[in-house]
Design a protein around this motif. Structure first.
Motif, PDB file in Angstrom:
ATOM      1  N   PHE A   1       0.865  -1.182   0.000  1.00  0.00           N
ATOM      2  CA  PHE A   1       0.000   0.000   0.000  1.00  0.00           C
ATOM      3  C   PHE A   1       0.903   1.233   0.000  1.00  0.00           C
ATOM      4  O   PHE A   1       1.804   1.347   0.832  1.00  0.00           O
ATOM      5  N   TYR A   2       0.665   2.146  -0.945  1.00  0.00           N
ATOM      6  CA  TYR A   2       1.489   3.359  -1.038  1.00  0.00           C
ATOM      7  C   TYR A   2       0.596   4.596  -1.021  1.00  0.00           C
ATOM      8  O   TYR A   2      -0.442   4.636  -1.691  1.00  0.00           O
ATOM      9  N   ILE A   3       1.004   5.617  -0.272  1.00  0.00           N
ATOM     10  CA  ILE A   3       0.314   6.906  -0.250  1.00  0.00           C
ATOM     11  C   ILE A   3       1.324   7.991  -0.614  1.00  0.00           C
ATOM     12  O   ILE A   3       2.431   8.021  -0.073  1.00  0.00           O
ATOM     13  N   HIS A   4       0.927   8.880  -1.519  1.00  0.00           N
ATOM     14  CA  HIS A   4       1.837   9.947  -1.957  1.00  0.00           C
ATOM     15  C   HIS A   4       1.347  11.306  -1.472  1.00  0.00           C
ATOM     16  O   HIS A   4       0.170  11.648  -1.616  1.00  0.00           O
ATOM     17  N   VAL A   5       2.271  12.068  -0.884  1.00  0.00           N
ATOM     18  CA  VAL A   5       1.998  13.443  -0.448  1.00  0.00           C
ATOM     19  C   VAL A   5       2.883  14.366  -1.287  1.00  0.00           C
ATOM     20  O   VAL A   5       4.090  14.459  -1.051  1.00  0.00           O
ATOM     21  N   PRO A   6       2.319  15.063  -2.280  1.00  0.00           N
ATOM     22  CA  PRO A   6       3.148  15.776  -3.265  1.00  0.00           C
ATOM     23  C   PRO A   6       3.530  17.198  -2.877  1.00  0.00           C
ATOM     24  O   PRO A   6       3.627  18.074  -3.734  1.00  0.00           O
ATOM     25  N   PHE A   7       3.755  17.459  -1.595  1.00  0.00           N
ATOM     26  CA  PHE A   7       4.098  18.808  -1.151  1.00  0.00           C
ATOM     27  C   PHE A   7       5.456  18.821  -0.453  1.00  0.00           C
ATOM     28  O   PHE A   7       5.830  17.854   0.208  1.00  0.00           O
ATOM     29  N   CYS A   8       6.165  19.937  -0.598  1.00  0.00           N
ATOM     30  CA  CYS A   8       7.427  20.165   0.107  1.00  0.00           C
ATOM     31  C   CYS A   8       7.468  21.617   0.588  1.00  0.00           C
ATOM     32  O   CYS A   8       6.814  22.484   0.007  1.00  0.00           O
ATOM     33  N   LYS A   9       8.247  21.869   1.643  1.00  0.00           N
ATOM     34  CA  LYS A   9       8.437  23.247   2.097  1.00  0.00           C
ATOM     35  C   LYS A   9       9.082  24.065   0.985  1.00  0.00           C
ATOM     36  O   LYS A   9       8.655  25.172   0.660  1.00  0.00           O
ATOM     37  N   LYS A  10      10.139  23.506   0.401  1.00  0.00           N
ATOM     38  CA  LYS A  10      10.799  24.069  -0.770  1.00  0.00           C
ATOM     39  C   LYS A  10      11.138  22.916  -1.698  1.00  0.00           C
ATOM     40  O   LYS A  10      11.303  21.783  -1.245  1.00  0.00           O
ATOM     41  N   ARG A  11      11.254  23.203  -2.975  1.00  0.00           N
ATOM     42  CA  ARG A  11      11.641  22.160  -3.910  1.00  0.00           C
ATOM     43  C   ARG A  11      13.145  22.228  -4.133  1.00  0.00           C
ATOM     44  O   ARG A  11      13.675  23.238  -4.619  1.00  0.00           O
ATOM     45  N   CYS A  12      13.847  21.159  -3.770  1.00  0.00           N
ATOM     46  CA  CYS A  12      15.298  21.105  -3.944  1.00  0.00           C
ATOM     47  C   CYS A  12      15.636  21.090  -5.438  1.00  0.00           C
ATOM     48  O   CYS A  12      14.916  20.494  -6.242  1.00  0.00           O
TER      49      CYS A  12
ATOM     50  N   LYS B   1       5.760  19.562  -5.303  1.00  0.00           N
ATOM     51  CA  LYS B   1       5.794  21.000  -5.571  1.00  0.00           C
ATOM     52  C   LYS B   1       5.925  21.734  -4.250  1.00  0.00           C
ATOM     53  O   LYS B   1       5.542  21.223  -3.189  1.00  0.00           O
ATOM     54  N   ALA B   2       6.494  22.941  -4.319  1.00  0.00           N
ATOM     55  CA  ALA B   2       6.637  23.757  -3.119  1.00  0.00           C
ATOM     56  C   ALA B   2       5.254  24.168  -2.629  1.00  0.00           C
ATOM     57  O   ALA B   2       4.380  24.542  -3.412  1.00  0.00           O
ATOM     58  N   LEU B   3       5.056  24.071  -1.328  1.00  0.00           N
ATOM     59  CA  LEU B   3       3.761  24.369  -0.735  1.00  0.00           C
ATOM     60  C   LEU B   3       3.480  25.865  -0.798  1.00  0.00           C
ATOM     61  O   LEU B   3       4.298  26.683  -0.366  1.00  0.00           O
ATOM     62  N   GLU B   4       2.333  26.229  -1.352  1.00  0.00           N
ATOM     63  CA  GLU B   4       1.970  27.638  -1.476  1.00  0.00           C
ATOM     64  C   GLU B   4       1.006  28.073  -0.369  1.00  0.00           C
ATOM     65  O   GLU B   4       1.149  29.133   0.218  1.00  0.00           O
ATOM     66  N   LYS B   5       0.001  27.236  -0.088  1.00  0.00           N
ATOM     67  CA  LYS B   5      -0.983  27.553   0.948  1.00  0.00           C
ATOM     68  C   LYS B   5      -1.188  26.336   1.838  1.00  0.00           C
ATOM     69  O   LYS B   5      -1.331  25.215   1.337  1.00  0.00           O
ATOM     70  N   THR B   6      -1.224  26.555   3.163  1.00  0.00           N
ATOM     71  CA  THR B   6      -1.425  25.415   4.072  1.00  0.00           C
ATOM     72  C   THR B   6      -2.798  24.797   3.884  1.00  0.00           C
ATOM     73  O   THR B   6      -3.001  23.611   4.187  1.00  0.00           O
ATOM     74  N   ASP B   7      -3.756  25.567   3.363  1.00  0.00           N
ATOM     75  CA  ASP B   7      -5.103  25.030   3.116  1.00  0.00           C
ATOM     76  C   ASP B   7      -5.055  23.896   2.101  1.00  0.00           C
ATOM     77  O   ASP B   7      -5.912  22.999   2.113  1.00  0.00           O
ATOM     78  N   ASP B   8      -4.057  23.936   1.203  1.00  0.00           N
ATOM     79  CA  ASP B   8      -3.931  22.882   0.193  1.00  0.00           C
ATOM     80  C   ASP B   8      -3.775  21.511   0.845  1.00  0.00           C
ATOM     81  O   ASP B   8      -4.309  20.518   0.348  1.00  0.00           O
ATOM     82  N   ILE B   9      -3.018  21.443   1.943  1.00  0.00           N
ATOM     83  CA  ILE B   9      -2.760  20.157   2.591  1.00  0.00           C
ATOM     84  C   ILE B   9      -4.036  19.602   3.203  1.00  0.00           C
ATOM     85  O   ILE B   9      -4.354  18.417   3.058  1.00  0.00           O
ATOM     86  N   GLY B  10      -4.794  20.455   3.906  1.00  0.00           N
ATOM     87  CA  GLY B  10      -6.031  19.997   4.529  1.00  0.00           C
ATOM     88  C   GLY B  10      -7.004  19.437   3.508  1.00  0.00           C
ATOM     89  O   GLY B  10      -7.593  18.368   3.717  1.00  0.00           O
ATOM     90  N   ALA B  11      -7.171  20.143   2.390  1.00  0.00           N
ATOM     91  CA  ALA B  11      -8.073  19.666   1.337  1.00  0.00           C
ATOM     92  C   ALA B  11      -7.555  18.367   0.732  1.00  0.00           C
ATOM     93  O   ALA B  11      -8.329  17.447   0.438  1.00  0.00           O
ATOM     94  N   TYR B  12      -6.245  18.278   0.564  1.00  0.00           N
ATOM     95  CA  TYR B  12      -5.643  17.076  -0.025  1.00  0.00           C
ATOM     96  C   TYR B  12      -5.865  15.854   0.873  1.00  0.00           C
ATOM     97  O   TYR B  12      -6.219  14.770   0.387  1.00  0.00           O
ATOM     98  N   VAL B  13      -5.674  16.017   2.180  1.00  0.00           N
ATOM     99  CA  VAL B  13      -5.856  14.901   3.118  1.00  0.00           C
ATOM    100  C   VAL B  13      -7.306  14.418   3.101  1.00  0.00           C
ATOM    101  O   VAL B  13      -7.573  13.206   3.098  1.00  0.00           O
ATOM    102  N   LYS B  14      -8.264  15.343   3.076  1.00  0.00           N
ATOM    103  CA  LYS B  14      -9.684  14.952   3.019  1.00  0.00           C
ATOM    104  C   LYS B  14      -9.987  14.197   1.731  1.00  0.00           C
ATOM    105  O   LYS B  14     -10.739  13.206   1.734  1.00  0.00           O
ATOM    106  N   ASN B  15      -9.403  14.645   0.624  1.00  0.00           N
ATOM    107  CA  ASN B  15      -9.609  13.949  -0.646  1.00  0.00           C
ATOM    108  C   ASN B  15      -8.979  12.560  -0.634  1.00  0.00           C
ATOM    109  O   ASN B  15      -9.534  11.611  -1.208  1.00  0.00           O
ATOM    110  N   LEU B  16      -7.823  12.435   0.012  1.00  0.00           N
ATOM    111  CA  LEU B  16      -7.188  11.116   0.144  1.00  0.00           C
ATOM    112  C   LEU B  16      -8.119  10.135   0.848  1.00  0.00           C
ATOM    113  O   LEU B  16      -8.274   8.987   0.425  1.00  0.00           O
ATOM    114  N   VAL B  17      -8.730  10.584   1.919  1.00  0.00           N
ATOM    115  CA  VAL B  17      -9.647   9.721   2.673  1.00  0.00           C
ATOM    116  C   VAL B  17     -10.846   9.341   1.810  1.00  0.00           C
ATOM    117  O   VAL B  17     -11.305   8.187   1.810  1.00  0.00           O
ATOM    118  N   GLU B  18     -11.373  10.308   1.041  1.00  0.00           N
ATOM    119  CA  GLU B  18     -12.511  10.020   0.163  1.00  0.00           C
ATOM    120  C   GLU B  18     -12.137   8.967  -0.878  1.00  0.00           C
ATOM    121  O   GLU B  18     -12.907   8.034  -1.158  1.00  0.00           O
TER     122      GLU B  18
END
Length: 598
Positions: free
Chosen positions: A62-73, A81-98
């Motif tokens: 089982f694999y789960i991918h979180v495509p956000f980083c503080k900065k992109r090396c 991708k570099a995280l632009e808004k913290t709201d993006d993570i909350g929405a992403y986690v809810k979508n993962l569960v769905e």
């Protein structure tokens, strides 16, 4: 020499000419078996059909991918991708569960072998978000008690509280992406915010919380690094005392090659690594770490392979470990999250390329369907990448077929070219040159001569650009536009300008990625996260604009059929209740060719 074999080899070498095979050799299979779009509902049905037939003891991860980083090396080749808004993570986690609930009933009664959360940087999730994700995950799915449960973390965001949440849900392995402990090297690679203190604290906290395996990664070949600096990083990391240290080869990406003409520097540094492997081996054994016996197992820049150094005498009790792919056996992977990869053995591999911001039943994946021979070919390529040989007995055990009968034509050609040696039920390639090796492997991974057919078709194609598209390669090499093309571009520009005149002062330019393409509409996710649906009319102009690294550009007419989901686009539109697209530009990054390779 067999003339047919020599001619075929020449054709393969020409086919691979513009592909960076010396860095991503194992992608050969995807070149000749390009992906197609497949609805997630169909993939769900494939899982339902496969699970009752799954062989006893067959690995299913089982694999789960979180495509956000503080900065992109700068060096990163991962989907993030570099995280632009913290709201993006909350929405992403809810979508993962769905999306996980969409598959809940499919996997009832199934126990996954291993669990892996990767990225990106999973530790950008807050403690509450991590807890919410895992609470739902473990309520809906089952996992083997003796399997690995791993989460990747950045030392700078691996708080004690987040590590405690992982332990609460039974995670037994954590992997910290350290990459280097040289502050100058980190700064040169856009990673200067990582400190030695953060690394030491993260590893110590994980050890104290009882993780059975605490791993730290280093990358070999970073811009600005040297053998001496790398050895210092390795020595410091062993002093901090993680359970294991994995040394990964840098996987070059085009933008990184351009960094200070780094390609040549990187290759010299990489090739000289084997010369000091014994020094790393001695250092490791002195500090109580086991070391790989043979540096040849360390593959030249082509997969997620690594030198693994583990503490001697520490027993973890874990009999299983996570792998997305394994050249030694057939395994399945169920992935969730944008950019996650999944494999249904002997049937299909697919990737969730689009954002997961729509209902699962409306979602489509990028999928490659396997023929039985294609699956065998992929095993051969993986084996040759990792070990430089194919174990014919293992092949028979897994596929119930004789390797020499399945690939008799490929072996005949390679023997004529004096490219292989057969001994002790193993078939060895006799070259370590990555480009020659890739061309030789094409004899195995072109079982139905699809590539040879396309090579013939290529001779009738109008340009290198079309050939690059056919191979599904996003970074194209393309001949620089000639006088006729530039004249056509001037005419096109004049037409586009006239098209916008009636709407002067009322237009806007929306840059983003195509998320849906219809006959009369185009859906776009803009760079600032907004969704648009543009009306397409008979007057809407469709073009393709090519940019290089020096911001030189060229534009030509195109058709709507050439735009696919995920393509970067720029839309000039009249906004309103129903935004109307005046001009739709597909954006493509190119490397111009001036009559010879650059």
């Amino acid at each position: 020499m067999n003339k047919s074999a020599a001619a075929t080899l020449k054709d393969y070498q020409g086919f691979l000419k513009n592909y960076p095979v010396d860095y991503f050799t194992s992608d050969l299979v995807s070149i000749i078996n390009p992906p197609e779009e497949k609805p997630l509902s169909e993939i769900k049905k494939l899982w339902e059909d496969f699970l009752p037939t799954r062989k006893k003891g067959q690995t299913l991860n089982f694999y789960i991918h979180v495509p956000f980083c503080k900065k992109r090396c700068d060096y990163c080749c991962c989907h993030s991708k570099a995280l632009e808004k913290t709201d993006d993570i909350g929405a992403y986690v809810k979508n993962l569960v769905e999306y996980s609930r969409y598959f809940k009933k499919v996997f009832e009664g199934v126990s996954f072998t291993n669990l892996y959360i990767g990225g990106g940087t999973p530790s950008v999730l807050s403690e509450a978000q991590l807890d919410y994700l895992l609470k739902n995950l473990f309520a809906d799915f089952s996992f083997d008690n003796d399997g690995e449960k791993t989460c990747e973390m950045h030392p700078s965001s691996a708080d004690l509280s987040k590590l405690a949440v992982l332990r609460k849900y039974g995670f037994n392995r954590v992997s910290f992406g350290v990459q280097s402990l040289d502050s100058a090297v980190l700064r040169k690679n856009n990673r200067g915010y990582q400190t030695l203190e953060k690394v030491r604290s993260a590893i110590w906290n994980a050890r104290q919380l009882g993780f059975l395996k605490v791993n730290a990664d280093l990358i070999l070949g970073l811009y600005g690094d040297s053998q001496a600096a790398f050895v210092r990083s390795f020595s410091k990391l062993m002093e901090i005392n993680p359970y294991s240290i994995f040394i990964y080869p840098l996987k070059i990406v085009p933008t990184y090659i351009k960094k200070d003409s780094y390609r040549g520097n990187f290759e010299r540094h990489y090739q000289s690594t084997v010369d000091f492997f014994k020094k790393l081996q001695r250092l490791a054994e002195k500090e109580g770490y086991s070391a790989p016996y043979d540096p040849d197992v360390f593959l030249p820049m082509n997969d997620a392979s690594a030198w693994a150094f583990e503490k001697i005498g520490e027993e973890t009790g874990l009999k299983k470990s996570y792998r997305a792919k394994d050249y030694r056996k057939i395994l399945g992977v169920f992935g969730l999250g944008r950019f996650s990869m999944s494999t249904i053995p002997s049937q299909i591999s697919y990737q969730m390329m689009a954002p997961i911001d729509r209902k699962p039943a409306e979602y489509s994946c990028s999928a490659r369907t396997y023929s039985p021979k294609m699956e065998m070919a992929e095993r051969v390529v993986s084996s040759l990448c990792y070990n430089h040989y194919v174990d014919c007995l293992r092949f028979r055990e897994d596929f119930k077929k004789d390797f020499f009968e399945v690939f008799d034509s490929a072996l005949d050609n390679l023997e004529a070219l004096k490219a292989v040696e057969i001994k002790n039920d193993r078939v060895y390639l006799l070259t370590r040159n990555p480009r020659k090796k890739a061309a030789y492997m094409m004899f195995f991974c072109d079982p139905d001569e699809n590539v040879l057919r396309r090579i013939g078709e290529r001779r009738n194609l109008a340009s290198e650009e079309e050939w690059g598209k056919e191979r599904g390669i996003g970074w194209l090499r393309r001949p620089r536009p000639g006088k006729r093309e530039l004249k056509n571009q001037a005419t096109l520009k004049s037409r586009l300008d006239r098209l916008c005149v009636p709407f002067e002062g009322k237009t806007a330019i929306i840059d983003g990625k195509a998320t849906g393409v219809g006959k009369r509409s185009l859906r776009v996710l803009s760079k600032d996260g907004k969704n648009f649906e543009f009306l397409l009319t008979p007057q809407t102009a469709i073009t393709e604009m090519f940019f290089d690294d020096k911001e030189e550009s060229y534009e030509k007419s195109a058709t709507l059929k050439e735009i696919r989901k995920g393509d970067p686009v720029s839309v000039t539109a009249v906004l309103g209740n129903k935004p109307q697209a005046l001009i739709v530009r597909k954006i493509t990054v190119v490397n111009w060719i001036d009559g010879k390779e650059r």
